[in-house]
Design a protein around this motif. Structure first.
Motif, short mmCIF file in Angstrom:
data_model
loop_
_atom_site.label_atom_id
_atom_site.label_comp_id
_atom_site.label_asym_id
_atom_site.label_seq_id
_atom_site.Cartn_x
_atom_site.Cartn_y
_atom_site.Cartn_z
N LEU A 21 7.98 -4.07 7.20
CA LEU A 21 8.68 -5.34 6.97
C LEU A 21 9.62 -5.69 8.10
O LEU A 21 10.02 -6.86 8.24
CB LEU A 21 9.46 -5.28 5.66
N GLU A 22 10.01 -4.71 8.90
CA GLU A 22 11.05 -4.94 9.90
C GLU A 22 10.50 -5.25 11.28
O GLU A 22 11.26 -5.59 12.18
CB GLU A 22 11.99 -3.73 9.97
N TYR A 23 9.19 -5.16 11.46
CA TYR A 23 8.64 -5.51 12.77
C TYR A 23 8.73 -7.02 12.97
O TYR A 23 8.15 -7.81 12.21
CB TYR A 23 7.18 -5.06 12.90
N TYR A 65 9.82 5.66 1.87
CA TYR A 65 10.06 4.22 1.93
C TYR A 65 10.60 3.80 3.29
O TYR A 65 10.09 2.86 3.91
CB TYR A 65 11.04 3.79 0.84
N LYS A 66 11.62 4.50 3.76
CA LYS A 66 12.27 4.09 5.01
C LYS A 66 11.36 4.30 6.21
O LYS A 66 11.45 3.55 7.20
CB LYS A 66 13.58 4.86 5.18
N SER A 67 10.47 5.28 6.13
CA SER A 67 9.62 5.59 7.28
C SER A 67 8.34 4.78 7.31
O SER A 67 7.90 4.33 8.38
CB SER A 67 9.26 7.09 7.28
N ARG A 74 0.84 -1.20 0.00
CA ARG A 74 0.00 0.00 0.00
C ARG A 74 0.88 1.25 0.00
O ARG A 74 0.61 2.23 -0.70
CB ARG A 74 -0.91 0.00 1.22
N GLY A 75 1.93 1.21 0.83
CA GLY A 75 2.85 2.35 0.87
C GLY A 75 3.56 2.57 -0.45
O GLY A 75 3.77 3.71 -0.87
N SER A 109 14.73 12.14 -2.98
CA SER A 109 15.01 12.13 -1.54
C SER A 109 13.74 11.96 -0.72
O SER A 109 13.73 11.27 0.31
CB SER A 109 15.72 13.42 -1.14
N THR A 110 12.63 12.57 -1.17
CA THR A 110 11.35 12.42 -0.46
C THR A 110 10.83 11.00 -0.58
O THR A 110 10.30 10.44 0.38
CB THR A 110 10.32 13.41 -1.03
N LEU A 111 10.97 10.40 -1.75
CA LEU A 111 10.53 9.02 -1.94
C LEU A 111 11.33 8.07 -1.05
O LEU A 111 10.78 7.12 -0.49
CB LEU A 111 10.67 8.61 -3.41
N GLU A 112 12.63 8.33 -0.92
CA GLU A 112 13.45 7.49 -0.04
C GLU A 112 12.98 7.60 1.40
O GLU A 112 12.90 6.60 2.12
CB GLU A 112 14.92 7.89 -0.15
#
Length: 384
Positions: free
Chosen positions: A102-104, A94-96, A73-74, A88-91
């Protein structure tokens, strides 16, 4: 047993108590029904516990499936916003908002690469490959690269480490905390220590057990070349930084380019999959029968496009003249390899504004050539 029911006349939950019997046996164990304060305990195949979905075989398929669904969805939002915001905004998005999905619980469900190399991302099992494919799609959206672009080149462009490497690094960071008594003592009690910083390795009977947290971490701690003996005595922050420095590629500089379309074209040239016929031919695009340039003077690859194609002589002369004037040298005297590298990536020995100018000149050349304007269905190709 999770979610207990009524106790001593006070109801702790309106839902009945449940249990999960963890077993990987093909034949279901004959397990008698349990009762809790006179209430029969329901037996379930999976249950979400503090955000992590546990299933009876501990495959974590349901948890990963839900995480991927939320992450996708993100990515959909990123794809929509890519028309309006810089890379830079897309990065950051993604990271936020995507990678965090996926990292939980990732240190629990992580499975090392099948070849035993913790730094590899080419030999993952099916579940880990599905997780990795989410980051790959996010990288495509972020850069504007085409599908089937080399994952390694794409990650090097962005300076992203693979999710498999990140999970391993996060595992080892937590394991370092356990060894250094920075976690509850019951975690360290799972280990047998030969010396202060040398736990005794497990002897698991199955690959699944070997891939689980403690056996996998102990093996890496004692044997992996990235974790030297001196690093084992580091505090957690130093260990994390040291590992990240070794597994995280250094991103390619973009020098604050503002032309989003031009930046996308430039990235496609860098990554080796773009509208040039040489790359489309080698990726089996149905509309490309051979790698020859339309000028019939050679294969249409990056070098030919930037330096040799007869169709773009005039705009190439302008490009070389402008860059030469900016650098105050004859740019034509550089070797072809050096010219291409400078036009695509700039040069660290030049100031930032000079590199910005050079890359903008390259983008101007690409735009004037009109080779990248034709929309091509990047999925319209047959794979061998």
């Amino acid at each position: 047993i999770f979610r207990p029911g009524p106790t001593n006349g006070k109801c702790l939950s309106t839902k009945p108590p449940i249990e999960i019997l963890f077993s990987t046996k093909n034949v279901k164990p004959n397990h008698p029904r349990l009762f809790f304060n006179g209430i029969m305990v329901d037996s379930v195949d999976e249950h979400k516990h503090i955000g992590l979905t546990l299933d009876k075989k501990l495959t974590f398929q349901s948890h990963i499936k839900e995480a991927i669904k939320n992450a996708n969805r993100g990515i959909g939002i990123m794809k929509f916003m890519s028309k309006y915001v810089p890379r830079s905004t897309l990065e950051t998005m993604y990271k936020s908002y995507v990678r965090s999905q996926l990292e939980y619980g990732d240190i629990i469900y992580h499975h090392p690469p099948l070849d035993g190399n913790h730094l590899s991302f080419h030999n993952l099992n099916d579940l880990m490959s599905k997780v990795e494919s989410v980051q790959y799609r996010a990288a495509l959206v972020t850069t504007g690269a085409w599908n089937k672009t080399s994952k390694e080149k794409l990650y090097n462009e962005l300076g992203w480490e693979s999710l498999s490497r990140r999970r391993w690094q996060r595992r080892m960071t937590l394991f370092c905390k356990i060894i250094n008594n920075q976690t509850p003592s019951y975690l360290k009690s799972c280990l047998q220590l030969r010396f202060q910083y040398q736990p005794i390795e497990f002897n698991p009977r199955t690959l699944k057990m070997l891939a689980s947290f403690f056996p996998s971490c102990v093996f890496s701690w004692n044997n992996d070349n990235l974790i030297t003996p001196i690093m084992r005595t580091y505090d957690t922050t130093k260990l994390k930084t040291s590992i990240l420095n070794k597994i995280k590629p250094k991103r390619k500089e973009m020098y604050d380019l503002l032309d989003k379309n031009g930046l996308r074209y430039l990235t496609q040239l860098r990554l080796g999959l773009n509208p040039l016929k040489y790359y489309k031919f080698h990726h089996n695009f149905l509309d490309t029968k051979d790698p020859m340039c339309n000028c019939l003077n050679g294969f249409e690859d990056v070098e030919h496009f930037l330096l040799n194609c007869h169709d773009f002589t005039d705009i190439r002369n302008t490009l070389m003249s402008n860059v030469s004037q900016k650098l105050n040298v004859n740019f034509n005297l550089f070797t072809p390899k050096k010219v291409i590298e400078t036009l695509l990536y700039g040069n660290k020995k030049y100031k930032k504004d000079v590199n910005t100018y050079i890359l903008n000149q390259t983008i101007t050349y690409i735009n004037k050539s009109k080779r990248f304007e034709k929309k091509t269905d990047v999925d319209d190709h047959a794979e061998t």
